[in-house]
Design a protein around this motif. Structure first.
Motif, PDB file in Angstrom:
ATOM      1  N   LEU A 161       9.747   1.340  -4.216  1.00  0.00           N
ATOM      2  CA  LEU A 161       8.686   0.636  -4.798  1.00  0.00           C
ATOM      3  C   LEU A 161       7.668   0.677  -3.093  1.00  0.00           C
ATOM      4  CD1 LEU A 161       8.187  -1.718  -7.235  1.00  0.00           C
ATOM      5  CD2 LEU A 161       7.694   0.736  -7.215  1.00  0.00           C
ATOM      6  N   PHE A 162       9.248   0.255  -2.546  1.00  0.00           N
ATOM      7  CA  PHE A 162       8.408   0.177  -1.257  1.00  0.00           C
ATOM      8  C   PHE A 162       7.901   1.340  -0.711  1.00  0.00           C
ATOM      9  CE2 PHE A 162       8.589  -0.146   3.277  1.00  0.00           C
ATOM     10  CZ  PHE A 162       7.698  -1.120   3.537  1.00  0.00           C
ATOM     11  N   ASN A 163       8.691   2.806  -0.435  1.00  0.00           N
ATOM     12  CA  ASN A 163       8.379   4.048   0.157  1.00  0.00           C
ATOM     13  C   ASN A 163       7.506   4.307  -0.362  1.00  0.00           C
ATOM     14  OD1 ASN A 163       9.287   6.447   1.390  1.00  0.00           O
ATOM     15  ND2 ASN A 163      10.726   6.140   1.218  1.00  0.00           N
ATOM     16  N   ILE A 164       7.756   4.486  -2.377  1.00  0.00           N
ATOM     17  CA  ILE A 164       6.432   4.496  -3.033  1.00  0.00           C
ATOM     18  C   ILE A 164       5.649   4.729  -2.415  1.00  0.00           C
ATOM     19  CG2 ILE A 164       5.162   5.455  -5.091  1.00  0.00           C
ATOM     20  CD1 ILE A 164       8.132   5.505  -6.768  1.00  0.00           C
ATOM     21  N   VAL A 165       5.019   3.486  -2.216  1.00  0.00           N
ATOM     22  CA  VAL A 165       3.758   2.978  -1.954  1.00  0.00           C
ATOM     23  C   VAL A 165       3.422   3.469  -0.892  1.00  0.00           C
ATOM     24  CG1 VAL A 165       2.736   0.903  -0.615  1.00  0.00           C
ATOM     25  CG2 VAL A 165       3.619   0.240  -2.688  1.00  0.00           C
ATOM     26  N   TRP A 166       4.748   3.388   0.692  1.00  0.00           N
ATOM     27  CA  TRP A 166       3.729   4.386   1.683  1.00  0.00           C
ATOM     28  C   TRP A 166       3.793   5.998   1.755  1.00  0.00           C
ATOM     29  CZ3 TRP A 166       2.026   1.678   6.013  1.00  0.00           C
ATOM     30  CH2 TRP A 166       1.991   0.515   5.591  1.00  0.00           C
ATOM     31  N   ASN A 167       4.480   6.478   0.620  1.00  0.00           N
ATOM     32  CA  ASN A 167       4.112   7.742   0.990  1.00  0.00           C
ATOM     33  C   ASN A 167       3.085   7.835  -0.189  1.00  0.00           C
ATOM     34  OD1 ASN A 167       5.681   9.951   2.072  1.00  0.00           O
ATOM     35  ND2 ASN A 167       7.584   8.517   1.132  1.00  0.00           N
ATOM     36  N   GLN A 168       2.484   7.616  -0.679  1.00  0.00           N
ATOM     37  CA  GLN A 168       1.501   7.448  -2.493  1.00  0.00           C
ATOM     38  C   GLN A 168      -0.025   6.947  -1.754  1.00  0.00           C
ATOM     39  OE1 GLN A 168       1.229   9.401  -5.097  1.00  0.00           O
ATOM     40  NE2 GLN A 168       0.121   9.141  -6.085  1.00  0.00           N
ATOM     41  N   MET A 213       2.500  -2.459  -6.726  1.00  0.00           N
ATOM     42  CA  MET A 213       3.308  -2.470  -6.013  1.00  0.00           C
ATOM     43  C   MET A 213       4.205  -2.710  -4.532  1.00  0.00           C
ATOM     44  SD  MET A 213       3.597   2.003  -7.499  1.00  0.00           S
ATOM     45  CE  MET A 213       3.358   3.017  -6.349  1.00  0.00           C
ATOM     46  N   LEU A 214       3.141  -2.690  -4.073  1.00  0.00           N
ATOM     47  CA  LEU A 214       3.296  -3.472  -1.995  1.00  0.00           C
ATOM     48  C   LEU A 214       3.958  -4.562  -2.463  1.00  0.00           C
ATOM     49  CD1 LEU A 214       3.688  -2.749   0.815  1.00  0.00           C
ATOM     50  CD2 LEU A 214       1.093  -2.926   0.530  1.00  0.00           C
ATOM     51  N   VAL A 215       3.178  -5.339  -3.154  1.00  0.00           N
ATOM     52  CA  VAL A 215       3.466  -7.015  -3.991  1.00  0.00           C
ATOM     53  C   VAL A 215       4.811  -6.895  -3.904  1.00  0.00           C
ATOM     54  CG1 VAL A 215       2.685  -8.672  -4.583  1.00  0.00           C
ATOM     55  CG2 VAL A 215       0.599  -7.552  -3.232  1.00  0.00           C
ATOM     56  N   LEU A 216       4.818  -5.747  -5.198  1.00  0.00           N
ATOM     57  CA  LEU A 216       6.182  -6.554  -6.072  1.00  0.00           C
ATOM     58  C   LEU A 216       7.089  -5.697  -4.988  1.00  0.00           C
ATOM     59  CD1 LEU A 216       7.522  -6.215  -8.765  1.00  0.00           C
ATOM     60  CD2 LEU A 216       6.725  -3.655  -9.622  1.00  0.00           C
ATOM     61  N   LEU A 220      10.212   7.713   4.444  1.00  0.00           N
ATOM     62  CA  LEU A 220       9.231   6.164   5.233  1.00  0.00           C
ATOM     63  C   LEU A 220       8.237   6.979   6.034  1.00  0.00           C
ATOM     64  CD1 LEU A 220       8.430   3.790   4.263  1.00  0.00           C
ATOM     65  CD2 LEU A 220      10.378   2.604   5.849  1.00  0.00           C
ATOM     66  N   GLY A 221       8.917   7.826   7.028  1.00  0.00           N
ATOM     67  CA  GLY A 221       8.358   7.891   8.081  1.00  0.00           C
ATOM     68  C   GLY A 221       7.246   8.980   7.541  1.00  0.00           C
ATOM     69  N   LEU A 222       7.434   9.528   6.747  1.00  0.00           N
ATOM     70  CA  LEU A 222       6.191  10.469   6.229  1.00  0.00           C
ATOM     71  C   LEU A 222       5.252   9.860   5.245  1.00  0.00           C
ATOM     72  CD1 LEU A 222       8.531  13.457   4.411  1.00  0.00           C
ATOM     73  CD2 LEU A 222       7.212  13.309   7.227  1.00  0.00           C
ATOM     74  N   GLY A 223       5.212   9.092   5.226  1.00  0.00           N
ATOM     75  CA  GLY A 223       4.310   7.970   4.125  1.00  0.00           C
ATOM     76  C   GLY A 223       3.524   7.059   5.151  1.00  0.00           C
ATOM     77  N   PHE A 224       3.999   6.650   6.396  1.00  0.00           N
ATOM     78  CA  PHE A 224       2.937   6.126   7.328  1.00  0.00           C
ATOM     79  C   PHE A 224       2.455   7.110   8.387  1.00  0.00           C
ATOM     80  CE2 PHE A 224       6.463   2.312   6.890  1.00  0.00           C
ATOM     81  CZ  PHE A 224       6.405   1.472   7.049  1.00  0.00           C
ATOM     82  N   ALA A 225       3.184   8.139   9.155  1.00  0.00           N
ATOM     83  CA  ALA A 225       2.277   9.461   9.526  1.00  0.00           C
ATOM     84  C   ALA A 225       1.152   9.742   8.756  1.00  0.00           C
ATOM     85  CB  ALA A 225       3.581  10.253   9.638  1.00  0.00           C
ATOM     86  N   GLY A 226       1.669   9.778   6.705  1.00  0.00           N
ATOM     87  CA  GLY A 226       0.704  10.589   6.346  1.00  0.00           C
ATOM     88  C   GLY A 226      -0.836   9.494   6.769  1.00  0.00           C
ATOM     89  N   THR A 227      -0.381   8.255   7.097  1.00  0.00           N
ATOM     90  CA  THR A 227      -2.097   7.305   6.455  1.00  0.00           C
ATOM     91  C   THR A 227      -2.487   7.113   7.406  1.00  0.00           C
ATOM     92  OG1 THR A 227      -0.105   5.609   5.038  1.00  0.00           O
ATOM     93  CG2 THR A 227      -1.874   5.541   6.550  1.00  0.00           C
ATOM     94  N   ILE A 228      -2.232   7.447   8.594  1.00  0.00           N
ATOM     95  CA  ILE A 228      -2.565   8.059  10.109  1.00  0.00           C
ATOM     96  C   ILE A 228      -3.486   9.170  10.178  1.00  0.00           C
ATOM     97  CG2 ILE A 228      -2.024   7.764  12.177  1.00  0.00           C
ATOM     98  CD1 ILE A 228       0.335   5.611  12.223  1.00  0.00           C
TER      99      ILE A 228
END
Length: 517
Positions: A251-258, A272-275, A448-456
């Motif tokens: 769930l934590f990874n899904i949050v950042w990539n979604q 999902m982040l809270v969960l 996980l890195g793709l999610g953080f970088a994608g957000t930026i």
């Protein structure tokens, strides 16, 4: 094979072999008896070994084909090809693969490594076939994630089967070295295959070919593998820990990539982040207070070097995933390269990674492991900075080539050194857990890195109206992660060069009684 090669092989593959032979669930290793199939003929043993090596290669061919061809596959299934929007193409497989690597070695010890190996192969066959008939982006990446589950089951149990099947010595060392070469070789083959099929025929044939080849490999294994008795037939699996740990990680990874595509303000993303935080917290509480046989004994976190190492490994593999994905994005979306051209441009990565294997093996007995780890971090910093500073249009040889070649040394340097440090930082009973955790952080960080970088990248491109600036920002974030990893390693990670023989000195250094010596 010389001592240096043996050092490298044992280190780079301890993520899995220790899970099954040293038993990660706080049991003395000597309490387990592994039945070695001594009655196998050499021909049958070689056949099994060859098929297992091919099986592991298949999964990395599949994994990296949607990294190199991710943007093109995205357009084929009706989604706009932007890095922050298409990041699931690269992230989905490694997300589930990393999560299931953490627990599948234990499942294999209880239920049979060969059964879990064949289950992983069957999952890859089924969902590779399904991938060929996906017509939407969401269905495509969902199936990629399910295929990654097969990879997670396959990796630990493939190594376990090999180490049981092949007796210690030169043959085993060569076998495990070949297994360790699967990622870079698979990356090159997967990228080339994806490029050829996308350019010259229907893309679905790429996945059908993978499914057919995997059917041949794992079908052959089904018929030639001998009878197996699980190494811990009466053991237990901490299913509550599995559910909490896997649920939290996924769930934590899904949050950042979604989030890059739907925004952090979307209600289900917040939920999902809270969960995910609640599940991860509950996992640690359960493992420390209630689990009778915890899947991750928290004693592994007792040493300062190991705690620092966790963040070093996570950050550096986040950086590696970011640099590879945005290298592909820049070449394809800014410079108009085809997938096949990108695949050819990746050839130096495979060459460099092969060189890094031997160089890391040579360095480990001669240099403190934290400095080998630092060299790996430094190569990632240099590689990512080269990409972040290049102009929009430029010859491949100017900055992409040196970035590709230099960056290829990072994964092997970091992985080998990390396994040495993890092994020496914990006691004998925690070897499997420590090794598994390093392997999980490796794969999980890529996703996980793709999610953080994608957000930026998405936010910068949105507010500054510059696609290139978004790419640069994501790459600078990757460089910052690698730099942070380098600093953490130099300040907090301490481990002398690996010249010990036997367990006794390690156990005494960690203040533990020697078990089973």
């Amino acid at each position: 094979m010389n001592d240096m090669s043996r050092t490298h092989t044992d280190a780079s593959l301890s993520v899995i072999s220790r899970v099954v032979t040293a038993e990660s669930q706080q049991r003395p290793p000597d309490a387990l008896e592994i039945e070695v199939p001594v009655d196998l003929s050499n021909a049958k043993r070689y056949t099994i070994t060859f098929l297992i090596l091919l099986g592991n290669l298949v999964q990395f061919v599949s994994m990296f084909s949607t990294v190199a061809g991710g943007f093109e596959f995205t357009t084929k299934v009706g989604r706009e090809a932007e890095p922050g929007q298409a990041n699931w193409m690269a992230a989905a497989y490694s997300l589930t693969q990393s999560a299931f690597v953490l627990i599948s070695g234990r499942l294999g010890a209880v239920y049979g490594h060969q059964k879990l190996l064949l289950l992983g192969g069957a999952i890859i066959v089924v969902f590779s076939t399904v991938n060929a008939f996906c017509s939407t982006y969401d269905s495509f990446v969902a199936v990629r994630a399910l295929t990654g589950v097969g990879g997670g089951f396959l990796m630990p149990n493939a190594v376990a089967t090999l180490t049981i099947m092949v007796p210690p010595g030169k043959t085993r060392n060569i076998t495990l070295a070949a297994f360790a070469a699967s990622p870079p070789v698979g990356a090159a083959i997967g990228a080339l295959m994806a490029g050829v099929f996308l350019q010259y025929t229907e893309w679905k044939w790429h996945f059908i070919v993978i499914a057919c080849f995997a059917t041949f490999v794992f079908g052959g294994l089904f018929f030639v593998l001998p009878h197996e008795e699980p190494v811990d037939n009466n053991g237990k699996v901490d299913y509550a820990g599995v559910a909490l740990g896997l649920g939290g990680l996924l769930l934590f990874n899904i949050v950042w990539n979604q989030a890059p595509s739907v925004g952090f303000g979307t209600p289900y993303v917040i939920v999902m982040l809270v969960l995910s935080v609640l599940l991860i917290t509950s996992f640690f509480v359960w493992e420390s207070r209630f689990a009778s046989e915890p899947i991750m004994p928290l004693t592994v976190f007792n040493t300062p070097s190991f705690n620092a190492l966790i963040f070093v490994i996570l950050f550096i593999y986040m950086s590696v995933g970011i640099s590879l994905w945005y290298m592909v994005a820049w070449q394809q979306l800014i410079r108009g390269w085809t997938v096949l051209q990108v695949a050819i441009g990746w050839i130096p990565f495979g060459i460099g990674a092969s060189m890094a294997v031997s160089l890391a093996a040579w360095l480990i007995p001669r240099l403190d492991a934290q400095y080998v780890l630092a060299l790996g971090c430094l190569t990632s910093v240099i590689s990512t900075v080269l990409l972040a500073t290049m102009p929009e249009q430029q010859l491949y040889w100017a900055q992409v080539f040196p970035s590709t070649f230099i960056g290829s040394f990072c994964p092997d340097f970091v992985y080998v050194a990390a396994q040495i440090i993890a092994s020496n930082s914990v006691g004998k009973r925690e070897q499997g857990v420590a090794g598994s955790l390093i392997g999980t952080l490796n794969l999980y960080g890529n996703s996980l890195g793709l999610g953080f970088a994608g957000t930026i990248e998405v936010q910068i491109a949105k507010y500054r109206a510059s696609e290139v600036l978004g790419f640069r920002s994501a790459l600078w974030f990757g460089a910052a992660l690698a730099t942070t990893a380098l600093i953490l390693d130099l300040i907090f990670v301490r481990m002398p060069k690996d010249d010990r023989e036997g367990w006794e000195s390690s156990e005494k250094r960690n203040g533990e009684a020697v078990i089973g010596e």
